[in-house]
Design a protein around this motif. Structure first.
Motif, PDB file in Angstrom:
ATOM      1  N   ASP A 136      63.331  -6.592  34.240  1.00  0.00           N
ATOM      2  CA  ASP A 136      64.711  -7.207  33.523  1.00  0.00           C
ATOM      3  C   ASP A 136      64.073  -8.081  32.008  1.00  0.00           C
ATOM      4  O   ASP A 136      64.949  -7.877  31.166  1.00  0.00           O
ATOM      5  CB  ASP A 136      65.160  -8.436  34.492  1.00  0.00           C
ATOM      6  N   ASN A 137      63.068  -8.635  32.263  1.00  0.00           N
ATOM      7  CA  ASN A 137      62.765  -9.791  30.903  1.00  0.00           C
ATOM      8  C   ASN A 137      61.772  -8.334  30.438  1.00  0.00           C
ATOM      9  O   ASN A 137      62.207  -8.536  29.232  1.00  0.00           O
ATOM     10  CB  ASN A 137      61.481 -10.527  31.485  1.00  0.00           C
ATOM     11  N   CYS A 138      60.806  -7.354  30.892  1.00  0.00           N
ATOM     12  CA  CYS A 138      60.457  -6.337  29.939  1.00  0.00           C
ATOM     13  C   CYS A 138      61.759  -5.503  29.257  1.00  0.00           C
ATOM     14  O   CYS A 138      61.353  -5.020  28.104  1.00  0.00           O
ATOM     15  CB  CYS A 138      59.825  -5.168  30.600  1.00  0.00           C
ATOM     16  N   LEU A 139      62.716  -5.077  29.979  1.00  0.00           N
ATOM     17  CA  LEU A 139      63.803  -4.533  28.829  1.00  0.00           C
ATOM     18  C   LEU A 139      64.571  -5.157  28.287  1.00  0.00           C
ATOM     19  O   LEU A 139      65.154  -5.033  27.111  1.00  0.00           O
ATOM     20  CB  LEU A 139      65.106  -4.272  30.576  1.00  0.00           C
ATOM     21  N   ASP A 140      64.752  -6.850  28.546  1.00  0.00           N
ATOM     22  CA  ASP A 140      64.990  -7.180  27.165  1.00  0.00           C
ATOM     23  C   ASP A 140      64.412  -7.242  25.749  1.00  0.00           C
ATOM     24  O   ASP A 140      64.812  -6.855  24.599  1.00  0.00           O
ATOM     25  CB  ASP A 140      65.162  -8.708  28.369  1.00  0.00           C
ATOM     26  N   VAL A 141      63.337  -7.490  25.855  1.00  0.00           N
ATOM     27  CA  VAL A 141      62.378  -7.787  25.153  1.00  0.00           C
ATOM     28  C   VAL A 141      62.408  -6.290  24.450  1.00  0.00           C
ATOM     29  O   VAL A 141      62.512  -5.630  22.712  1.00  0.00           O
ATOM     30  CB  VAL A 141      61.296  -7.655  25.778  1.00  0.00           C
ATOM     31  N   ALA A 142      62.272  -4.941  25.327  1.00  0.00           N
ATOM     32  CA  ALA A 142      62.020  -3.318  24.447  1.00  0.00           C
ATOM     33  C   ALA A 142      63.817  -3.465  23.906  1.00  0.00           C
ATOM     34  O   ALA A 142      63.808  -2.713  22.692  1.00  0.00           O
ATOM     35  CB  ALA A 142      62.223  -2.935  25.948  1.00  0.00           C
ATOM     36  N   ARG A 143      64.457  -3.867  24.788  1.00  0.00           N
ATOM     37  CA  ARG A 143      65.682  -3.525  23.329  1.00  0.00           C
ATOM     38  C   ARG A 143      65.767  -4.474  22.521  1.00  0.00           C
ATOM     39  O   ARG A 143      66.127  -4.184  21.440  1.00  0.00           O
ATOM     40  CB  ARG A 143      67.499  -4.360  24.661  1.00  0.00           C
ATOM     41  N   LYS A 144      65.456  -5.251  22.438  1.00  0.00           N
ATOM     42  CA  LYS A 144      65.350  -6.543  20.243  1.00  0.00           C
ATOM     43  C   LYS A 144      64.080  -5.762  20.112  1.00  0.00           C
ATOM     44  O   LYS A 144      64.324  -5.953  18.695  1.00  0.00           O
ATOM     45  CB  LYS A 144      64.892  -7.759  21.010  1.00  0.00           C
ATOM     46  N   LEU A 145      63.202  -5.398  20.149  1.00  0.00           N
ATOM     47  CA  LEU A 145      62.082  -4.127  19.748  1.00  0.00           C
ATOM     48  C   LEU A 145      62.722  -3.369  18.985  1.00  0.00           C
ATOM     49  O   LEU A 145      62.263  -3.096  17.649  1.00  0.00           O
ATOM     50  CB  LEU A 145      61.236  -3.808  20.568  1.00  0.00           C
ATOM     51  N   SER A 146      63.694  -2.383  19.952  1.00  0.00           N
ATOM     52  CA  SER A 146      64.226  -1.289  18.958  1.00  0.00           C
ATOM     53  C   SER A 146      65.383  -1.704  18.075  1.00  0.00           C
ATOM     54  O   SER A 146      65.615  -0.913  17.187  1.00  0.00           O
ATOM     55  CB  SER A 146      64.983  -0.231  19.935  1.00  0.00           C
ATOM     56  N   GLU A 147      66.156  -2.952  17.936  1.00  0.00           N
ATOM     57  CA  GLU A 147      67.303  -3.408  17.802  1.00  0.00           C
ATOM     58  C   GLU A 147      66.406  -3.894  16.108  1.00  0.00           C
ATOM     59  O   GLU A 147      66.298  -4.164  15.278  1.00  0.00           O
ATOM     60  CB  GLU A 147      68.224  -4.808  17.997  1.00  0.00           C
ATOM     61  N   ASN A 148      65.506  -4.385  16.341  1.00  0.00           N
ATOM     62  CA  ASN A 148      64.671  -4.754  15.410  1.00  0.00           C
ATOM     63  C   ASN A 148      63.331  -4.744  14.525  1.00  0.00           C
ATOM     64  O   ASN A 148      63.014  -4.906  13.253  1.00  0.00           O
ATOM     65  CB  ASN A 148      64.719  -6.348  15.470  1.00  0.00           C
ATOM     66  N   TYR A 149      62.540  -3.347  15.136  1.00  0.00           N
ATOM     67  CA  TYR A 149      61.511  -2.328  14.665  1.00  0.00           C
ATOM     68  C   TYR A 149      61.984  -1.083  14.997  1.00  0.00           C
ATOM     69  O   TYR A 149      63.021  -0.705  15.474  1.00  0.00           O
ATOM     70  CB  TYR A 149      60.776  -3.077  15.696  1.00  0.00           C
TER      71      TYR A 149
END
Ligand code: F0G
Length: 375
Positions: A136-149
């Motif tokens: 769940d932590n990994c998915l949270d980071v992956a989502r934010k990564l795709s929103e910002n990069y």
């Protein structure tokens, strides 16, 4: 040349978000065997079939969704993709990204991913980061990564993943001639139950592909007739230590030997509940012991080798049979989601938890015959 299965996009192009000009990224996924399971059929006094998704190119059902997600990413000009994963998604993303010439980053929970899956992602050249946290932590980071990069997310929150994975339901109906009475499967991040339910629904009514490019320019959208006369009752199974939907709240520290479904806050939670409620079904949990017993049943009695999480649907059937909730004379389909070679250590353990020790013998016919009880 004899007919060769062309992968799910080409086989079901009229029901997927692609057009004639789409460059299809495929490894020939789908077309997996639907296997009649004699021992389970006998147990429940009905007809039980297992859809063996371990037979996909990277060894799990994720390939159905990944061919579509990577194809769409390429169409939209992606150069890089990212996913969070308990292992199978990362193996699949890495393979399809490689074929498409994209770079691939995968975020996996530290220490909780099966060796086979880890080796696949590495072999395909993905950049693999072990995150100090759970899925769940990994998915949270992956989502934010795709929103910002500048990187595309290829987890099942990407609708293209669901589109590709709905073809599993199409294949079941195409093989059996109609939908089964019940469809059972494991639930982790809940993308697959969402996808199967979408597929069964679309196949049971007339369908017009909403994708703008799905028909040649200038022609009218084509309405396809219904293929199935009905939809099945959906039964989904979470691991008892990672059963947020069953409990009704997120699980902050999910724990199960079925690492593929070690997820405490599924992204498609609401869609999974909709599949359950609209089909008159249920989402229940099975213990690690029940999962391992079903894993053993599949390999030792049906000839089908899966990874532990993949056996959750079978565990659910056996559990509910014992509870008296399984009516006789029905047709059951159970998706077994990933191959046993992904995580083979569980086959090398006895039911009591001790290690399986192969018997040693000299290279002598009489000794071997004796060891086999032939002499
Ligand atoms: N079975 C296997 C073998 C899986 O790898 C997964 C999910 C599931 C079942 C559950 O499917 O998430 O659609 O409900 N694996 C994901 C991954 C989370 O990262 O490989 P779901």
């Amino acid at each position: 040349m004899a007919h060769q299965w062309r992968g799910v996009i080409r086989e079901y192009s009229d029901r997927l978000p692609v057009s004639k000009s789409t460059r299809v990224v495929t490894l020939g996924e789908g077309g997996t065997p639907l296997i009649e399971a004699p021992a389970l059929s006998q147990l429940v006094d009905g007809e039980v079939w297992v859809k063996f998704e371990g037979m996909n190119p990277t060894g799990s059902f994720k390939d159905r969704g990944m061919t579509m997600a990577i194809t769409a990413a390429v169409e939209q000009g992606a150069k890089a993709v990212v996913c969070a994963s308990t292992g199978n998604t990362s193996a699949s993303a890495a393979a399809y990204a490689t074929q498409a010439g994209l770079t691939c980053a995968v975020l996996v929970p530290d220490g909780k991913i099966a060796m086979g899956k880890l080796s696949q992602a590495i072999a395909h050249g993905a950049t693999l980061l072990q995150v100090d946290g759970n899925f769940d932590n990994c998915l949270d980071v992956a989502r934010k990564l795709s929103e910002n990069y500048p990187v595309f997310l290829v987890n099942s929150v990407n609708p293209n993943r669901i589109e590709g994975q709905k073809t599993g339901a199409f294949e079941v109906v195409d093989a059996l001639g109609d939908a089964p009475d019940y469809h059972l499967l494991p639930v982790g991040n809940a993308g697959n139950i969402t996808a199967y339910w979408k597929g069964y629904q679309e196949y049971s009514q007339p369908y017009t592909n909403p994708h703008p490019g799905a028909v040649p320019a200038g022609s009218e959208p084509v309405e396809l007739p219904a293929v199935a006369t009905r939809t099945p009752t959906m039964w989904g199974f979470q691991a008892a230590g990672a059963a947020p939907i069953v409990l009704g709240h997120p699980v902050t520290e999910p724990d199960t030997i079925a690492t593929a479904i070690r997820i405490g806050n599924p992204a498609s939670w609401e869609q999974a509940e909709a599949a359950r409620d609209e089909s008159g079904g249920m989402i229940d949990s099975v213990t690690d012991e029940e999962i391992l017993a079903a894993h053993r049943w599949l390999s030792a009695r049906e000839g089908v080798f899966v990874e532990p999480a993949s056996a959750a649907g079978v565990a659910g059937l056996i559990k509910h049979h014992a509870l008296g909730n399984v009516p006789a004379g029905k047709r059951w389909v159970i998706t077994v989601t990933g191959h046993g070679l992904k995580d083979p250590q569980w086959a090398l353990r006895n039911a009591d938890g001790s290690d399986v020790e192969p018997q040693r013998v000299p290279f002598d016919v009489v000794a071997v015959a004796e060891a086999l009880g032939l002499a």
